[in-house]
Enzyme design. Structure first.
Site, PDB file in Angstrom:
ATOM      1  N   ASN A   1      36.818  35.534  35.503  1.00  0.00           N
ATOM      2  CA  ASN A   1      38.266  35.444  35.659  1.00  0.00           C
ATOM      3  C   ASN A   1      38.876  36.845  35.692  1.00  0.00           C
ATOM      4  O   ASN A   1      38.364  37.783  35.077  1.00  0.00           O
ATOM      5  CB  ASN A   1      38.903  34.562  34.575  1.00  0.00           C
ATOM      6  CG  ASN A   1      38.662  35.020  33.157  1.00  0.00           C
ATOM      7  OD1 ASN A   1      37.588  35.487  32.806  1.00  0.00           O
ATOM      8  ND2 ASN A   1      39.660  34.845  32.308  1.00  0.00           N
TER       9      ASN A   1
ATOM     10  N   GLU B   1      35.788  30.382  38.454  1.00  0.00           N
ATOM     11  CA  GLU B   1      35.206  29.463  39.434  1.00  0.00           C
ATOM     12  C   GLU B   1      35.636  29.827  40.851  1.00  0.00           C
ATOM     13  O   GLU B   1      34.822  29.801  41.784  1.00  0.00           O
ATOM     14  CB  GLU B   1      35.630  28.018  39.135  1.00  0.00           C
ATOM     15  CG  GLU B   1      35.129  27.494  37.806  1.00  0.00           C
ATOM     16  CD  GLU B   1      36.103  27.714  36.645  1.00  0.00           C
ATOM     17  OE1 GLU B   1      36.047  26.922  35.694  1.00  0.00           O
ATOM     18  OE2 GLU B   1      36.917  28.671  36.690  1.00  0.00           O
TER      19      GLU B   1
ATOM     20  N   CYS C   1      40.830  32.350  38.444  1.00  0.00           N
ATOM     21  CA  CYS C   1      39.800  31.828  37.553  1.00  0.00           C
ATOM     22  C   CYS C   1      38.403  32.207  38.040  1.00  0.00           C
ATOM     23  O   CYS C   1      38.180  32.454  39.226  1.00  0.00           O
ATOM     24  CB  CYS C   1      39.908  30.315  37.458  1.00  0.00           C
ATOM     25  SG  CYS C   1      41.476  29.738  36.792  1.00  0.00           S
TER      26      CYS C   1
ATOM     27  N   CYS D   1      41.161  24.838  40.089  1.00  0.00           N
ATOM     28  CA  CYS D   1      39.717  25.029  40.267  1.00  0.00           C
ATOM     29  C   CYS D   1      39.037  23.718  40.640  1.00  0.00           C
ATOM     30  O   CYS D   1      38.126  23.697  41.462  1.00  0.00           O
ATOM     31  CB  CYS D   1      39.091  25.621  39.011  1.00  0.00           C
ATOM     32  SG  CYS D   1      39.474  27.380  38.828  1.00  0.00           S
TER      33      CYS D   1
ATOM     34  N   CYS E   1      40.187  24.154  35.302  1.00  0.00           N
ATOM     35  CA  CYS E   1      41.610  23.825  35.443  1.00  0.00           C
ATOM     36  C   CYS E   1      41.835  23.026  36.737  1.00  0.00           C
ATOM     37  O   CYS E   1      40.925  22.858  37.547  1.00  0.00           O
ATOM     38  CB  CYS E   1      42.447  25.096  35.445  1.00  0.00           C
ATOM     39  SG  CYS E   1      42.320  26.063  36.972  1.00  0.00           S
TER      40      CYS E   1
ATOM     41  N   GLU F   1      42.691  38.559  35.358  1.00  0.00           N
ATOM     42  CA  GLU F   1      44.120  38.428  35.070  1.00  0.00           C
ATOM     43  C   GLU F   1      44.869  39.667  35.544  1.00  0.00           C
ATOM     44  O   GLU F   1      44.267  40.666  35.938  1.00  0.00           O
ATOM     45  CB  GLU F   1      44.334  38.253  33.559  1.00  0.00           C
ATOM     46  CG  GLU F   1      43.720  36.991  33.020  1.00  0.00           C
ATOM     47  CD  GLU F   1      43.878  36.848  31.515  1.00  0.00           C
ATOM     48  OE1 GLU F   1      43.518  35.782  31.007  1.00  0.00           O
ATOM     49  OE2 GLU F   1      44.343  37.787  30.839  1.00  0.00           O
ATOM     50  N   ASN F   2      46.183  39.582  35.516  1.00  0.00           N
ATOM     51  CA  ASN F   2      47.014  40.751  35.787  1.00  0.00           C
ATOM     52  C   ASN F   2      48.308  40.650  34.995  1.00  0.00           C
ATOM     53  O   ASN F   2      48.576  39.634  34.362  1.00  0.00           O
ATOM     54  CB  ASN F   2      47.245  40.949  37.291  1.00  0.00           C
ATOM     55  CG  ASN F   2      48.005  39.826  37.912  1.00  0.00           C
ATOM     56  OD1 ASN F   2      49.117  39.517  37.506  1.00  0.00           O
ATOM     57  ND2 ASN F   2      47.417  39.183  38.910  1.00  0.00           N
ATOM     58  N   ALA F   3      49.113  41.694  35.052  1.00  0.00           N
ATOM     59  CA  ALA F   3      50.317  41.770  34.222  1.00  0.00           C
ATOM     60  C   ALA F   3      51.323  40.679  34.531  1.00  0.00           C
ATOM     61  O   ALA F   3      52.159  40.363  33.685  1.00  0.00           O
ATOM     62  CB  ALA F   3      50.974  43.146  34.357  1.00  0.00           C
TER      63      ALA F   3
END
Length: 165
Positions: A62, A75, A73, A115, A112, A64-66
């Site tokens: 996975n 997957e 994700c 996904c 999720c 993420e970012n700000a």
């Protein structure tokens, strides 16, 4: 009115010691991949590993970012990498694991919603079932025979087909 029911059967294992050598290896790759996840906002590091029909293994994590939660994700990273590196080679099995830096990592978690949709469509593209192994860093392991059972009554590309006039 007609009432319908939808259910599915899955396998549950107490530990990786009960898995086949092939499945244990794939789960090990997913667990190792968690260290490469970029999840500074959720602290929920997810790793995924896929065995393709050509027996190659591809991993994803996975990211993420700000502007959380707009990351991607593990997957979907995995499927993007697999289809970019090995176009038109179907996925046979995917293992997903996680390391929750804020708590426990000893039980399986399920993909999720987005996904699930992506996995289901990728299964359809490959024209074969994709087995899914779900686990934490330890504890029980769940294996489902096909990702499409995670998304009953799914919306698919067939829904765009033109109807006869």
């Amino acid at each position: 009115m007609k009432e319908q029911q939808n259910s599915f059967i899955y396998q549950e294992f107490e530990s990786e010691n009960e898995l086949t050598k092939e499945d244990a290896l794939l789960l090990g790759e997913a667990r190792k991949a968690t260290v490469n996840a970029y999840a500074p906002y959720s602290n929920f590091l997810v790793g995924a590993a896929a065995r393709l029909q050509n027996n190659k293994i591809v991993t994803g994590t996975n990211q993420e970012n700000a502007s959380f939660p707009t990351g991607i994700c593990a997957e979907r990273v995995l499927l993007s990498a697999a289809s970019s590196l090995y176009p038109k080679i179907p996925v046979q099995t995917i293992a997903v694991s996680y390391n929750n830096l804020n708590g426990q990592s000893g039980h399986p978690v399920s993909p999720c919603g987005i996904c699930r949709q992506t996995l289901q469509e990728y299964e359809e593209r490959g024209n074969q079932p994709i087995r899914l192994i779900m686990a934490g860093l330890s504890g029980k392991i769940i294996i489902i025979p096909t990702v499409s059972i995670l998304l009953p009554l799914s919306f698919t590309g067939a829904d765009f087909a033109k109807q006869p006039a």
